[in-house]
Design a protein around this motif. Structure first.
Motif, mmCIF file in Angstrom:
data_model
loop_
_atom_site.group_PDB
_atom_site.id
_atom_site.type_symbol
_atom_site.label_atom_id
_atom_site.label_comp_id
_atom_site.label_asym_id
_atom_site.label_seq_id
_atom_site.Cartn_x
_atom_site.Cartn_y
_atom_site.Cartn_z
ATOM 1 N N PRO A 76 0.803 -1.225 0.000
ATOM 2 C CA PRO A 76 0.000 0.000 0.000
ATOM 3 C C PRO A 76 0.837 1.277 0.000
ATOM 4 C CG PRO A 76 0.038 -0.950 2.188
ATOM 5 C CD PRO A 76 0.769 -1.922 1.289
ATOM 6 N N ARG A 77 2.104 1.186 0.436
ATOM 7 C CA ARG A 77 2.916 2.397 0.589
ATOM 8 C C ARG A 77 4.140 2.422 -0.323
ATOM 9 N NH1 ARG A 77 1.290 0.821 5.647
ATOM 10 N NH2 ARG A 77 0.003 2.332 6.783
ATOM 11 N N ARG A 78 4.280 1.423 -1.173
ATOM 12 C CA ARG A 78 5.443 1.408 -2.068
ATOM 13 C C ARG A 78 5.036 0.882 -3.435
ATOM 14 N NH1 ARG A 78 9.616 -1.936 -3.689
ATOM 15 N NH2 ARG A 78 8.984 -3.725 -2.446
ATOM 16 N N TRP A 79 5.487 1.605 -4.474
ATOM 17 C CA TRP A 79 5.209 1.169 -5.833
ATOM 18 C C TRP A 79 6.133 0.007 -6.213
ATOM 19 C CZ3 TRP A 79 1.259 3.434 -8.619
ATOM 20 C CH2 TRP A 79 0.751 4.631 -8.119
ATOM 21 N N GLN A 80 5.617 -0.920 -6.999
ATOM 22 C CA GLN A 80 6.390 -2.102 -7.394
ATOM 23 C C GLN A 80 6.280 -2.318 -8.895
ATOM 24 O OE1 GLN A 80 3.980 -4.073 -4.241
ATOM 25 N NE2 GLN A 80 5.710 -5.488 -4.177
ATOM 26 N N SER A 81 7.362 -2.790 -9.476
ATOM 27 C CA SER A 81 7.337 -3.129 -10.899
ATOM 28 C C SER A 81 6.676 -4.484 -11.084
ATOM 29 C CB SER A 81 8.767 -3.167 -11.454
ATOM 30 O OG SER A 81 9.478 -4.269 -10.908
ATOM 31 N N VAL A 82 6.324 -4.793 -12.321
ATOM 32 C CA VAL A 82 5.732 -6.094 -12.628
ATOM 33 C C VAL A 82 6.726 -7.207 -12.303
ATOM 34 C CG1 VAL A 82 4.861 -7.566 -14.495
ATOM 35 C CG2 VAL A 82 4.166 -5.162 -14.367
ATOM 36 N N GLU A 111 -2.096 1.898 -10.926
ATOM 37 C CA GLU A 111 -0.900 1.950 -11.765
ATOM 38 C C GLU A 111 -0.382 3.382 -11.864
ATOM 39 O OE1 GLU A 111 0.649 0.496 -16.197
ATOM 40 O OE2 GLU A 111 -1.499 0.765 -15.799
ATOM 41 N N SER A 112 0.934 3.559 -11.794
ATOM 42 C CA SER A 112 1.534 4.876 -11.943
ATOM 43 C C SER A 112 1.836 5.145 -13.413
ATOM 44 C CB SER A 112 2.838 4.950 -11.140
ATOM 45 O OG SER A 112 3.852 4.196 -11.786
ATOM 46 N N GLU A 113 2.216 6.366 -13.721
ATOM 47 C CA GLU A 113 2.537 6.723 -15.103
ATOM 48 C C GLU A 113 3.754 5.960 -15.621
ATOM 49 O OE1 GLU A 113 3.019 10.906 -15.342
ATOM 50 O OE2 GLU A 113 0.928 11.385 -14.840
ATOM 51 N N SER A 114 4.619 5.519 -14.718
ATOM 52 C CA SER A 114 5.817 4.780 -15.135
ATOM 53 C C SER A 114 5.581 3.276 -15.203
ATOM 54 C CB SER A 114 6.972 5.062 -14.170
ATOM 55 O OG SER A 114 6.652 4.611 -12.866
ATOM 56 N N GLY A 115 4.327 2.833 -14.988
ATOM 57 C CA GLY A 115 4.015 1.417 -15.109
ATOM 58 C C GLY A 115 4.244 0.613 -13.851
ATOM 59 N N HIS A 116 4.330 1.286 -12.688
ATOM 60 C CA HIS A 116 4.480 0.587 -11.416
ATOM 61 C C HIS A 116 3.115 0.496 -10.728
ATOM 62 C CE1 HIS A 116 8.621 1.425 -12.376
ATOM 63 N NE2 HIS A 116 9.019 0.656 -11.387
ATOM 64 N N TRP A 117 3.046 -0.395 -9.731
ATOM 65 C CA TRP A 117 1.752 -0.706 -9.136
ATOM 66 C C TRP A 117 1.831 -0.685 -7.611
ATOM 67 C CZ3 TRP A 117 -2.528 -1.851 -12.243
ATOM 68 C CH2 TRP A 117 -2.249 -2.004 -13.618
ATOM 69 N N ARG A 118 0.678 -0.424 -7.005
ATOM 70 C CA ARG A 118 0.544 -0.556 -5.558
ATOM 71 C C ARG A 118 -0.924 -0.791 -5.224
ATOM 72 N NH1 ARG A 118 -2.114 3.863 -4.033
ATOM 73 N NH2 ARG A 118 -1.539 5.938 -4.757
ATOM 74 N N ARG A 119 -1.142 -1.163 -3.978
ATOM 75 C CA ARG A 119 -2.502 -1.303 -3.464
ATOM 76 C C ARG A 119 -3.088 0.095 -3.281
ATOM 77 N NH1 ARG A 119 -2.561 -4.687 1.802
ATOM 78 N NH2 ARG A 119 -1.284 -5.976 0.431
ATOM 79 N N PRO A 120 -4.363 0.307 -3.555
ATOM 80 C CA PRO A 120 -4.939 1.649 -3.429
ATOM 81 C C PRO A 120 -4.759 2.236 -2.041
ATOM 82 C CG PRO A 120 -6.450 0.211 -4.589
ATOM 83 C CD PRO A 120 -5.342 -0.656 -4.076
ATOM 84 N N SER A 121 -4.320 3.489 -2.007
ATOM 85 C CA SER A 121 -4.149 4.220 -0.756
ATOM 86 C C SER A 121 -4.440 5.677 -1.049
ATOM 87 C CB SER A 121 -2.719 4.056 -0.236
ATOM 88 O OG SER A 121 -2.507 4.851 0.898
ATOM 89 N N LYS A 158 -4.107 8.409 0.392
ATOM 90 C CA LYS A 158 -3.110 9.407 0.752
ATOM 91 C C LYS A 158 -1.965 9.480 -0.248
ATOM 92 C CE LYS A 158 -3.929 9.142 5.730
ATOM 93 N NZ LYS A 158 -3.315 8.869 7.037
ATOM 94 N N GLN A 159 -1.798 8.443 -1.046
ATOM 95 C CA GLN A 159 -0.652 8.402 -1.955
ATOM 96 C C GLN A 159 -1.060 8.479 -3.421
ATOM 97 O OE1 GLN A 159 1.261 4.757 -0.613
ATOM 98 N NE2 GLN A 159 2.784 5.972 0.462
ATOM 99 N N GLN A 160 -2.304 8.810 -3.715
ATOM 100 C CA GLN A 160 -2.723 8.929 -5.097
ATOM 101 C C GLN A 160 -1.884 9.990 -5.795
ATOM 102 O OE1 GLN A 160 -4.835 7.258 -6.807
ATOM 103 N NE2 GLN A 160 -5.923 6.058 -5.278
ATOM 104 N N GLY A 161 -1.458 9.682 -7.006
ATOM 105 C CA GLY A 161 -0.726 10.643 -7.799
ATOM 106 C C GLY A 161 0.768 10.583 -7.655
#
Length: 448
Positions: free
Chosen positions: A383-389, A418-428, A430-433
């Motif tokens: 939920p607090r860190r973006w991860q690559s596929v 999904e972020s603009e760079s193609g990374h993913w996280r659980r919805p949170s 507070k961290q949108q965007g």
């Protein structure tokens, strides 16, 4: 095959194995143990493709081929034709992202730090009943405490985490009765029924085993840290995942098959309609392990799952310790001394009288394949860190293609962002965007 085949010096491997209680007697023994450690790092618990390779050419030759860059055809040959071309290719896509020497070394180092013993099938303490799981059997276990308990007569007491006072009372009475007869109480270390059963076993100076969903160093749940440490001192804590591995919902479901296989019978004390204990009951029924159910008040939602099992499953109603003895060991206890039907001790020296029957009943019931890919990817998302596929593939034990397909479903259900760079996280919220920089890969590949 020399230790150099693992891209790790032989002397380093010997030191690592000695640290987990397995001093090496020969190069072949070293290769077998390191191969087992490798498979437990690259594959998720219960991976039937690993079982096919073990039944074919063996784990060490198959692991060496994997490290050397085997193609699907090579895996098919190593499995003696048990794996199809599609299954072999899918397995390679699952395993390759996790094929890193650093992870194997790290798992062994962490295990040594917490005094976890590496248990393999050549060990005298290895529980032979695990063979009932067929291709889904574990090929390595990690034990903290008395590993000899794994071969003793045991009964699993499982049930809801959100247990009622009634459920906890019954679990404690049954656990005390089992311990008074030198029967090991097996459970999962969770809140509710599991914890009540473990505590009663310890209070009665009996033996108990807690089977974890994560690594042997991860005493989960944290609220049971003290309880699990007492179990390590007096009983045994068991895991089939490498040290350092976090528990996930998928691994809890796979853990349940070990609870069943380590037991002469599985007794569900209290379970709601969707309780995880029903999964343990399913594993028991699939493997032909006797299943007992404790009924509850018909008005109690906490017993709805038990009543459903009594209606729909091949299960025996349990109202006393005598019922469990009959279910698990095929013998009736004689006489009662109070209203709770506390029976005189019976001879269970022949424990395991149901084993041959349950092996026969389990024949042909094991199916290859795993659970929901979406569930495994959802478990891996942070939920607090973006991860690559690629990171998610390593964490979930799935191929990159399967992870991408699962992410699409999770995104549709608003369970992944999904972020603009193609990374993913659980919805949170507070961290949108937040848009990350692409993380650099960690560790080195086992391939040259």
């Amino acid at each position: 095959m020399s230790g150099g085949a693992w891209r790790i010096p032989d002397a380093r491997l010997d030191a690592l194995l000695e640290g987990v209680g397995r001093p090496v007697g020969s190069a072949d023994e070293r290769d077998d143990l390191i191969a087992r450690a490798l498979w437990h790092v690259v594959a998720e618990p219960g991976d039937a493709a690993v079982g096919a390779l073990a039944d074919g050419a063996g784990l060490a030759p198959s692991a060496r081929a994997l490290v050397d860059g085997a193609d699907p055809g090579a895996l098919m040959r190593l499995s003696r034709g048990d794996l199809s071309a599609e299954a072999a290719a899918t397995a390679l896509r699952r395993w390759t992202p996790r094929l890193r020497a650093d992870d194997v070394v790290r798992a062994l180092e962490i295990a040594a730090r917490v005094d976890a013993r590496m248990l393999a099938p050549d060990d005298d303490a290895w529980p032979d009943d695990l063979a009932i799981l067929g291709p889904h059997r574990p090929h390595l276990l990690w034990v903290r405490g008395n590993a000899e308990l794994l071969r003793g007569p045991g009964v699993a007491l499982v049930g809801a985490r959100a247990a009622t006072g009634y459920g906890e009372h019954v679990a404690m009475e049954l656990a005390a009765g089992l311990c008074s007869r030198d029967i090991v109480v097996v459970s999962g270390g969770a809140y509710g029924i599991d914890g009540a059963a473990h505590r009663a076993a310890l209070a009665g100076q009996g033996d108990t085993i807690a089977v974890l969903a994560g690594g042997a160093d991860r005493l989960y749940p944290s609220g049971h840290d003290a309880l699990l440490r007492r179990i390590i001192e007096r009983g045994a804590v068991v895991s089939e995942t490498p040290a350092g591995t976090p528990p996930t919902r998928w691994r809890f479901l796979q853990r349940n098959r070990l609870i069943a296989a380590l037991s002469e019978a599985v007794v569900v004390v209290e379970a709601g309609h969707r309780s995880g204990a029903l999964n343990t009951a399913h594993h028991a029924a699939t493997a032909g392990i006797p299943l007992g159910i404790v009924p509850g008040p018909i008005t109690s939602a906490a017993s709805a799952g038990c009543h459903r099992l009594l209606r729909e499953a091949a299960a025996q109603c349990i109202t006393s310790i005598g019922d469990i003895i009959e279910l698990a060991f095929g013998g009736l206890e004689q006489g009662t001394d109070d209203a709770r039907l506390r029976f005189d001790a019976v001879d269970i020296g022949g424990a395991g009288t149901n084993r041959a029957a349950r092996k026969e009943a389990a024949g042909g019931r094991h199916e290859r394949g795993g659970g929901s890919s979406a569930t495994r990817v959802a478990d891996a998302l942070r939920p607090r860190r973006w991860q690559s596929v690629d990171e998610l593939a390593r964490a979930s034990g799935l191929s990159v293609a399967d992870v991408q397909a699962a992410l699409g479903l999770l995104q549709f259900d608003d369970r992944a962002v999904e972020s603009e760079s193609g990374h993913w996280r659980r919805p949170s919220p507070k961290q949108q965007g937040h848009t990350p920089e692409t993380p650099s890969p960690k560790g080195g590949s086992m391939r040259a």
